[in-house]
Scaffold this motif. Structure first.
Motif, PDB file in Angstrom:
ATOM      1  N   ASP A  42       2.460   5.373   7.047  1.00 50.27           N
ATOM      2  CA  ASP A  42       3.114   5.067   5.767  1.00 50.27           C
ATOM      3  C   ASP A  42       4.319   4.147   5.953  1.00 50.27           C
ATOM      4  O   ASP A  42       5.316   4.267   5.222  1.00 50.27           O
ATOM      5  CB  ASP A  42       3.551   6.350   5.044  1.00 50.27           C
ATOM      6  CG  ASP A  42       2.380   7.211   4.628  1.00 50.27           C
ATOM      7  OD1 ASP A  42       1.354   6.644   4.237  1.00 50.27           O
ATOM      8  OD2 ASP A  42       2.482   8.448   4.713  1.00 50.27           O
ATOM      9  N   ARG A  43       4.239   3.234   6.885  1.00 42.17           N
ATOM     10  CA  ARG A  43       5.311   2.243   7.070  1.00 42.17           C
ATOM     11  C   ARG A  43       5.529   1.506   5.746  1.00 42.17           C
ATOM     12  O   ARG A  43       4.573   1.040   5.121  1.00 42.17           O
ATOM     13  CB  ARG A  43       4.933   1.251   8.156  1.00 42.17           C
ATOM     14  CG  ARG A  43       5.833   0.017   8.253  1.00 42.17           C
ATOM     15  CD  ARG A  43       7.173   0.343   8.865  1.00 42.17           C
ATOM     16  NE  ARG A  43       8.091  -0.768   8.767  1.00 42.17           N
ATOM     17  CZ  ARG A  43       8.117  -1.828   9.604  1.00 42.17           C
ATOM     18  NH1 ARG A  43       7.237  -1.903  10.581  1.00 42.17           N
ATOM     19  NH2 ARG A  43       9.007  -2.782   9.447  1.00 42.17           N
ATOM     20  N   PHE A  44       6.795   1.408   5.306  1.00 37.78           N
ATOM     21  CA  PHE A  44       7.033   0.707   4.039  1.00 37.78           C
ATOM     22  C   PHE A  44       7.709  -0.635   4.279  1.00 37.78           C
ATOM     23  O   PHE A  44       8.601  -0.769   5.110  1.00 37.78           O
ATOM     24  CB  PHE A  44       7.839   1.568   3.059  1.00 37.78           C
ATOM     25  CG  PHE A  44       9.126   2.105   3.585  1.00 37.78           C
ATOM     26  CD1 PHE A  44      10.293   1.365   3.542  1.00 37.78           C
ATOM     27  CD2 PHE A  44       9.182   3.399   4.111  1.00 37.78           C
ATOM     28  CE1 PHE A  44      11.491   1.877   4.022  1.00 37.78           C
ATOM     29  CE2 PHE A  44      10.377   3.915   4.593  1.00 37.78           C
ATOM     30  CZ  PHE A  44      11.526   3.158   4.547  1.00 37.78           C
ATOM     31  N   LEU A  45       7.224  -1.643   3.541  1.00 40.74           N
ATOM     32  CA  LEU A  45       7.713  -3.013   3.638  1.00 40.74           C
ATOM     33  C   LEU A  45       7.836  -3.595   2.236  1.00 40.74           C
ATOM     34  O   LEU A  45       7.090  -3.224   1.331  1.00 40.74           O
ATOM     35  CB  LEU A  45       6.737  -3.888   4.440  1.00 40.74           C
ATOM     36  CG  LEU A  45       6.474  -3.541   5.899  1.00 40.74           C
ATOM     37  CD1 LEU A  45       5.299  -4.376   6.407  1.00 40.74           C
ATOM     38  CD2 LEU A  45       7.702  -3.800   6.739  1.00 40.74           C
ATOM     39  N   ASN A  63       3.833   1.152   0.726  1.00 46.11           N
ATOM     40  CA  ASN A  63       3.468   1.839   1.969  1.00 46.11           C
ATOM     41  C   ASN A  63       2.189   1.248   2.542  1.00 46.11           C
ATOM     42  O   ASN A  63       1.200   1.072   1.830  1.00 46.11           O
ATOM     43  CB  ASN A  63       3.228   3.326   1.719  1.00 46.11           C
ATOM     44  CG  ASN A  63       4.495   4.095   1.437  1.00 46.11           C
ATOM     45  OD1 ASN A  63       4.743   4.496   0.303  1.00 46.11           O
ATOM     46  ND2 ASN A  63       5.292   4.305   2.462  1.00 46.11           N
ATOM     47  N   LEU A  64       2.237   0.915   3.834  1.00 45.02           N
ATOM     48  CA  LEU A  64       1.010   0.603   4.547  1.00 45.02           C
ATOM     49  C   LEU A  64       0.301   1.910   4.896  1.00 45.02           C
ATOM     50  O   LEU A  64       0.912   2.981   4.914  1.00 45.02           O
ATOM     51  CB  LEU A  64       1.312  -0.164   5.838  1.00 45.02           C
ATOM     52  CG  LEU A  64       2.184  -1.418   5.755  1.00 45.02           C
ATOM     53  CD1 LEU A  64       2.285  -2.057   7.139  1.00 45.02           C
ATOM     54  CD2 LEU A  64       1.654  -2.410   4.746  1.00 45.02           C
ATOM     55  N   SER A 100      -4.864  -0.248   2.537  1.00 42.24           N
ATOM     56  CA  SER A 100      -6.120  -0.208   1.782  1.00 42.24           C
ATOM     57  C   SER A 100      -5.918  -0.290   0.281  1.00 42.24           C
ATOM     58  O   SER A 100      -6.898  -0.363  -0.467  1.00 42.24           O
ATOM     59  CB  SER A 100      -6.890   1.072   2.125  1.00 42.24           C
ATOM     60  OG  SER A 100      -6.094   2.221   1.889  1.00 42.24           O
ATOM     61  N   ASP A 101      -4.656  -0.293  -0.185  1.00 44.92           N
ATOM     62  CA  ASP A 101      -4.431  -0.350  -1.640  1.00 44.92           C
ATOM     63  C   ASP A 101      -3.357  -1.364  -2.015  1.00 44.92           C
ATOM     64  O   ASP A 101      -2.548  -1.123  -2.904  1.00 44.92           O
ATOM     65  CB  ASP A 101      -4.072   1.039  -2.186  1.00 44.92           C
ATOM     66  CG  ASP A 101      -2.814   1.611  -1.544  1.00 44.92           C
ATOM     67  OD1 ASP A 101      -2.267   0.966  -0.620  1.00 44.92           O
ATOM     68  OD2 ASP A 101      -2.379   2.696  -1.963  1.00 44.92           O
ATOM     69  N   PHE A 102      -3.356  -2.521  -1.328  1.00 44.04           N
ATOM     70  CA  PHE A 102      -2.413  -3.591  -1.651  1.00 44.04           C
ATOM     71  C   PHE A 102      -2.966  -4.388  -2.826  1.00 44.04           C
ATOM     72  O   PHE A 102      -3.781  -5.292  -2.659  1.00 44.04           O
ATOM     73  CB  PHE A 102      -2.191  -4.492  -0.434  1.00 44.04           C
ATOM     74  CG  PHE A 102      -1.247  -5.631  -0.700  1.00 44.04           C
ATOM     75  CD1 PHE A 102       0.101  -5.409  -0.887  1.00 44.04           C
ATOM     76  CD2 PHE A 102      -1.720  -6.935  -0.782  1.00 44.04           C
ATOM     77  CE1 PHE A 102       0.972  -6.462  -1.145  1.00 44.04           C
ATOM     78  CE2 PHE A 102      -0.863  -7.991  -1.035  1.00 44.04           C
ATOM     79  CZ  PHE A 102       0.486  -7.753  -1.222  1.00 44.04           C
ATOM     80  N   TRP A 103      -2.553  -4.020  -4.029  1.00 45.13           N
ATOM     81  CA  TRP A 103      -3.023  -4.642  -5.250  1.00 45.13           C
ATOM     82  C   TRP A 103      -4.561  -4.716  -5.217  1.00 45.13           C
ATOM     83  O   TRP A 103      -5.232  -3.711  -5.018  1.00 45.13           O
ATOM     84  CB  TRP A 103      -2.377  -6.016  -5.442  1.00 45.13           C
ATOM     85  CG  TRP A 103      -0.875  -5.966  -5.551  1.00 45.13           C
ATOM     86  CD1 TRP A 103       0.039  -6.067  -4.540  1.00 45.13           C
ATOM     87  CD2 TRP A 103      -0.099  -5.776  -6.745  1.00 45.13           C
ATOM     88  NE1 TRP A 103       1.315  -5.963  -5.014  1.00 45.13           N
ATOM     89  CE2 TRP A 103       1.273  -5.790  -6.373  1.00 45.13           C
ATOM     90  CE3 TRP A 103      -0.431  -5.622  -8.100  1.00 45.13           C
ATOM     91  CZ2 TRP A 103       2.297  -5.644  -7.289  1.00 45.13           C
ATOM     92  CZ3 TRP A 103       0.611  -5.482  -9.024  1.00 45.13           C
ATOM     93  CH2 TRP A 103       1.955  -5.489  -8.615  1.00 45.13           C
ATOM     94  N   ASP A 104      -5.103  -5.909  -5.405  1.00 41.83           N
ATOM     95  CA  ASP A 104      -6.559  -6.071  -5.328  1.00 41.83           C
ATOM     96  C   ASP A 104      -6.971  -6.727  -4.015  1.00 41.83           C
ATOM     97  O   ASP A 104      -8.089  -7.204  -3.868  1.00 41.83           O
ATOM     98  CB  ASP A 104      -7.061  -6.910  -6.502  1.00 41.83           C
ATOM     99  CG  ASP A 104      -6.388  -8.286  -6.565  1.00 41.83           C
ATOM    100  OD1 ASP A 104      -5.316  -8.440  -5.943  1.00 41.83           O
ATOM    101  OD2 ASP A 104      -6.917  -9.184  -7.225  1.00 41.83           O
TER     102      ASP A 104
END
Length: 230
Positions: A42-45, A63-64, A100-104
């Motif tokens: 859950d690395r956040f950037l 979160n990655l 896996s859930d970066f926008w589209d």
């Protein structure tokens, strides 16, 4: 932000959890070889996304799934008599970031890269006490979410004169001599095309004088009584 940029909050942002391990081997009491593994869940950037609906860049912390770094590092000291002391460090890394859930546009990115550093001290004269230092850094590339980070590096130099019974020091220092430490991150991912061009300079020249007043004297302490252990 500019007229075409906005910052959005993320109420679903989660704290990250990191795990690190390393193993070092020291050869002949001076050569150091290290292998390491870093994993952050859950690395956040703060990442950028270009809206397909309007002319807007959206910046938000996300979160990655995870970030993983595996690498090896070698540190080699070099000494030539009393006039040169150097240390070179080379680090090779494998970087892996997944979201896996970066926008589209989900991503699963991997990159091999390396970082090199050097530290050199040259004794130009013992009397007067003149020393010249030369340090440098180079990174071959990196990734940061959907960003590509280009090559970067710097070269620093300093000339130091120590005098007045080692109480005074005059230093002429140059930072980032070739002005190469600044980078222009870019995005070339899916339908996202962004190049951030920053106008800045990190080059600096500094002249400083320092002086130590008084002499430090260590307090006398009584020896530890070990008679009861005999």
């Amino acid at each position: 932000m500019g007229a075409y940029s906005e910052i959005r909050g993320n109420p679903l942002l989660k704290p990250s959890a990191g795990y690190r391990t390393s193993l070092s081997y020291i050869l002949k009491s001076k050569y150091v070889f290290t292998g390491f593994f870093n994993y952050t869940k859950d690395r956040f950037l703060q990442l950028l996304y270009q809206s397909p609906e309007r002319l807007t860049e959206i910046y938000t912390y996300m979160n990655l799934d995870f970030e993983q770094t595996v690498g090896v590092q070698a540190t080699v000291p070099v000494r030539a008599g009393r006039w040169m002391q150097s240390r070179f460090t080379l680090t090779g890394m494998y970087m892996h970031q997944k979201d896996s859930d970066f926008w589209d546009l989900s991503f699963n990115r991997r990159l091999y890269t390396f970082v090199a550093t050097m530290q050199n001290t040259f004794t130009l004269s013992a009397k007067p006490d003149l020393k010249f230092t030369l340090t440098g850094f180079y990174q071959n590339r990196a990734i940061q979410g959907n960003y590509d980070l280009p090559r970067s590096g710097n070269l620093n130099a300093a000339l130091r004169w120590t005098f007045a019974a080692e109480k005074a020091q005059l230093t002429l220092q140059g930072e980032d001599l070739f002005d190469t430490s600044g980078i222009s991150p870019r995005i070339r991912f899916g339908n996202q095309q962004v190049t951030n061009r920053y106008i800045h300079t990190n080059r600096a020249f500094i002249l400083s004088l320092s002086y130590k007043f008084g002499d430090y004297k260590e307090k006398r302490r009584e020896a530890v009584d070990t008679s009861r252990f005999k």
